[in-house]
Design a protein around this motif. Structure first.
Motif, PDB file in Angstrom:
ATOM      1  N   PRO A 142     -48.986 -42.226  13.116  1.00 42.91           N
ATOM      2  CA  PRO A 142     -49.372 -41.673  11.811  1.00 42.91           C
ATOM      3  C   PRO A 142     -48.223 -41.079  11.006  1.00 42.91           C
ATOM      4  O   PRO A 142     -48.142 -41.295   9.792  1.00 42.91           O
ATOM      5  CB  PRO A 142     -50.391 -40.594  12.180  1.00 42.91           C
ATOM      6  CG  PRO A 142     -50.904 -40.977  13.510  1.00 42.91           C
ATOM      7  CD  PRO A 142     -49.781 -41.667  14.219  1.00 42.91           C
ATOM      8  N   GLU A 143     -47.340 -40.347  11.675  1.00 44.49           N
ATOM      9  CA  GLU A 143     -46.238 -39.707  10.951  1.00 44.49           C
ATOM     10  C   GLU A 143     -45.313 -40.743  10.318  1.00 44.49           C
ATOM     11  O   GLU A 143     -44.877 -40.595   9.165  1.00 44.49           O
ATOM     12  CB  GLU A 143     -45.448 -38.786  11.889  1.00 44.49           C
ATOM     13  CG  GLU A 143     -46.234 -37.587  12.404  1.00 44.49           C
ATOM     14  CD  GLU A 143     -47.177 -37.945  13.556  1.00 44.49           C
ATOM     15  OE1 GLU A 143     -47.099 -39.093  14.063  1.00 44.49           O
ATOM     16  OE2 GLU A 143     -47.991 -37.083  13.928  1.00 44.49           O
TER      17      GLU A 143
ATOM     18  N   PRO B 198     -57.746 -44.483  14.203  1.00 42.11           N
ATOM     19  CA  PRO B 198     -57.394 -43.056  14.200  1.00 42.11           C
ATOM     20  C   PRO B 198     -56.012 -42.786  13.602  1.00 42.11           C
ATOM     21  O   PRO B 198     -55.812 -41.758  12.945  1.00 42.11           O
ATOM     22  CB  PRO B 198     -57.441 -42.679  15.686  1.00 42.11           C
ATOM     23  CG  PRO B 198     -58.403 -43.655  16.296  1.00 42.11           C
ATOM     24  CD  PRO B 198     -58.154 -44.941  15.554  1.00 42.11           C
TER      25      PRO B 198
ATOM     26  N   ARG C 113     -61.185 -38.382   4.388  1.00 45.49           N
ATOM     27  CA  ARG C 113     -59.926 -37.777   4.836  1.00 45.49           C
ATOM     28  C   ARG C 113     -58.928 -37.566   3.695  1.00 45.49           C
ATOM     29  O   ARG C 113     -57.900 -36.938   3.906  1.00 45.49           O
ATOM     30  CB  ARG C 113     -59.281 -38.647   5.911  1.00 45.49           C
ATOM     31  CG  ARG C 113     -60.121 -38.894   7.156  1.00 45.49           C
ATOM     32  CD  ARG C 113     -60.314 -37.668   8.008  1.00 45.49           C
ATOM     33  NE  ARG C 113     -61.080 -38.000   9.203  1.00 45.49           N
ATOM     34  CZ  ARG C 113     -60.553 -38.178  10.420  1.00 45.49           C
ATOM     35  NH1 ARG C 113     -59.237 -38.028  10.594  1.00 45.49           N
ATOM     36  NH2 ARG C 113     -61.322 -38.477  11.446  1.00 45.49           N
TER      37      ARG C 113
ATOM     38  N   GLU D 274     -54.533 -38.034   6.172  1.00 48.13           N
ATOM     39  CA  GLU D 274     -54.491 -36.571   6.076  1.00 48.13           C
ATOM     40  C   GLU D 274     -53.065 -36.078   5.794  1.00 48.13           C
ATOM     41  O   GLU D 274     -52.857 -35.176   4.971  1.00 48.13           O
ATOM     42  CB  GLU D 274     -55.020 -35.960   7.362  1.00 48.13           C
ATOM     43  CG  GLU D 274     -56.493 -36.246   7.613  1.00 48.13           C
ATOM     44  CD  GLU D 274     -56.969 -35.787   8.975  1.00 48.13           C
ATOM     45  OE1 GLU D 274     -58.177 -35.533   9.118  1.00 48.13           O
ATOM     46  OE2 GLU D 274     -56.131 -35.675   9.908  1.00 48.13           O
ATOM     47  N   ILE D 275     -52.102 -36.682   6.479  1.00 59.80           N
ATOM     48  CA  ILE D 275     -50.696 -36.297   6.277  1.00 59.80           C
ATOM     49  C   ILE D 275     -50.265 -36.588   4.844  1.00 59.80           C
ATOM     50  O   ILE D 275     -49.637 -35.760   4.176  1.00 59.80           O
ATOM     51  CB  ILE D 275     -49.788 -37.030   7.280  1.00 59.80           C
ATOM     52  CG1 ILE D 275     -50.103 -36.584   8.708  1.00 59.80           C
ATOM     53  CG2 ILE D 275     -48.315 -36.777   6.968  1.00 59.80           C
ATOM     54  CD1 ILE D 275     -49.435 -37.437   9.783  1.00 59.80           C
TER      55      ILE D 275
ATOM     56  N   ARG E 154     -55.382 -40.346  10.409  1.00 65.66           N
ATOM     57  CA  ARG E 154     -54.463 -39.204  10.495  1.00 65.66           C
ATOM     58  C   ARG E 154     -53.350 -39.342   9.449  1.00 65.66           C
ATOM     59  O   ARG E 154     -52.967 -38.350   8.815  1.00 65.66           O
ATOM     60  CB  ARG E 154     -53.866 -39.107  11.898  1.00 65.66           C
ATOM     61  CG  ARG E 154     -52.858 -37.981  12.072  1.00 65.66           C
ATOM     62  CD  ARG E 154     -53.453 -36.638  11.732  1.00 65.66           C
ATOM     63  NE  ARG E 154     -52.443 -35.587  11.738  1.00 65.66           N
ATOM     64  CZ  ARG E 154     -52.455 -34.553  10.926  1.00 65.66           C
ATOM     65  NH1 ARG E 154     -53.432 -34.393  10.022  1.00 65.66           N
ATOM     66  NH2 ARG E 154     -51.495 -33.634  10.988  1.00 65.66           N
TER      67      ARG E 154
END
Length: 344
Positions: free
Chosen positions: A50-51, A122, A193, A129-130, A126
């Protein structure tokens, strides 16, 4: 000139309102190698972490001056979650489906109750959201996913799907219903999200692949369920190729915008038709011919043509090739600035 709020501008455009300036960005995949090198987040890690996914998406704004953040960078996330065997790809090669579950057993599967916990879903959630936290209220988040027909071909194989549209349409309708439900569940959660726009990409719906009649009878009724199910969430439909013969049908599906490829034969008529129904048009500078192989002047020339033909958001016509030069992405923004008389 003070920069406008890009998120507000895109949302206003998709509401049929006139923005302060024509937005520029991509609504299709953008796994560009130069962006990976500049931001330090490369695929395939950026497809599942995700990052890094968020970092690569944000580089579209930081390094290419695009006014939207489009992610993820491939179109097989839902397919993988529904049991397809996927080649994860490399830095320069996108993930692809190797085999679908219906190639092993022809029975149409049930929608998994734990769909949102499967595969890379997922990670995308995520990353959303970031990105929402990082972008705040100034940049729009554009999340893309494979459409119902594309997803169906992943599950059963393209050749089998095309044969079934003629010989076993009852199976196709059940399969498309399943895939539509999967798109809705996933899209709803992305919006929850923090995503602003959901792009449904459905290459198999192109008249280059199936007949317009097959699209109207088998796919269109299911495709139309997606915008209705997402309520106030903004939606865009992307169909590749010469989609002229199904423009009315695409409009009637109820999406806020249509993303059109350079294969469209009469862009001016397509935009006029869409505008009559309050639908925005996004596109449609050639990715394979112009953005990949052309010069910045070639990009500007084609971009001016798209803008004169009435596109509401200037964008690549389809997914960007990894080798696309960064200078050509920047040329899209420069073209908009020159066309609109914006001095930066």
């Amino acid at each position: 000139m003070e920069k406008p709020n890009f998120r507000t501008e895109i949302l206003r455009t998709l509401e049929g309102k006139t923005p302060v300036q024509i937005p520029v960005g991509t609504f299709t995949t953008a796994p560009v190698l130069e962006l990976m090198d500049l931001c330090g987040a490369a695929r395939p890690e950026a497809d599942s972490q995700p990052e890094k996914m968020a970092l690569l998406a944000f580089s579209q704004y930081v390094n290419a001056s695009f006014e939207a953040l489009r992610y993820p960078f491939d179109m097989v996330v839902l397919g993988e979650a529904l049991g397809c065997i996927v080649d994860p790809g490399t830095k320069a090669k996108l993930p692809t489906v190797l085999k679908g579950p219906m190639e092993i057993s022809p029975a149409v599967p049930e929608l998994p109750e734990d769909l949102l916990e499967r595969g890379r879903i997922p990670a995308v959630l995520r990353a959303t959201e970031i990105l929402r936290e990082k972008a705040g209220s100034t940049l729009p988040l554009i999340v893309g996913m494979e459409g119902p027909a594309d997803l169906a071909t992943y599950l059963c194989g393209t050749t089998r799907f095309l044969k079934w549209t003629i010989k076993r349409p009852h199976i196709v309708t059940r399969l498309i219903d399943l895939c539509t439900d999967a798109c809705i569940v996933y899209a709803r959660e992305c919006l929850k999200r923090g995503a602003d726009v959901v792009v449904i990409t459905d290459a198999i719906s192109s008249p280059d692949m199936i007949s317009p009649d097959a699209f109207r009878t088998l796919i269109k009724p299911r495709m139309g369920r997606i915008p209705k199910a997402l309520g106030s969430g903004k939606t865009v439909l992307h169909i590749c190729g010469a989609a002229d013969s199904i423009i009315y049908d695409m409009i009637e599906c109820g999406f806020d915008g249509l993303s059109l490829e350079e294969g469209i034969k009469d862009l001016k008529t397509a935009t006029e038709t869409a505008h009559e129904s309050g639908v925005a048009v996004i596109g449609s500078v050639s990715t394979s011919r112009t953005l990949l192989r052309g010069s910045p002047e070639d990009i500007k020339k084609e971009a001016f043509k798209c803008l004169r033909n009435g596109v509401d958001i200037l964008a690549p016509g389809c997914g960007l090739a990894p080798e696309t030069p960064l200078r050509n992405l920047k040329a899209l923004v420069e073209a908009r600035n020159e066309f609109c008389g914006i001095k930066r």
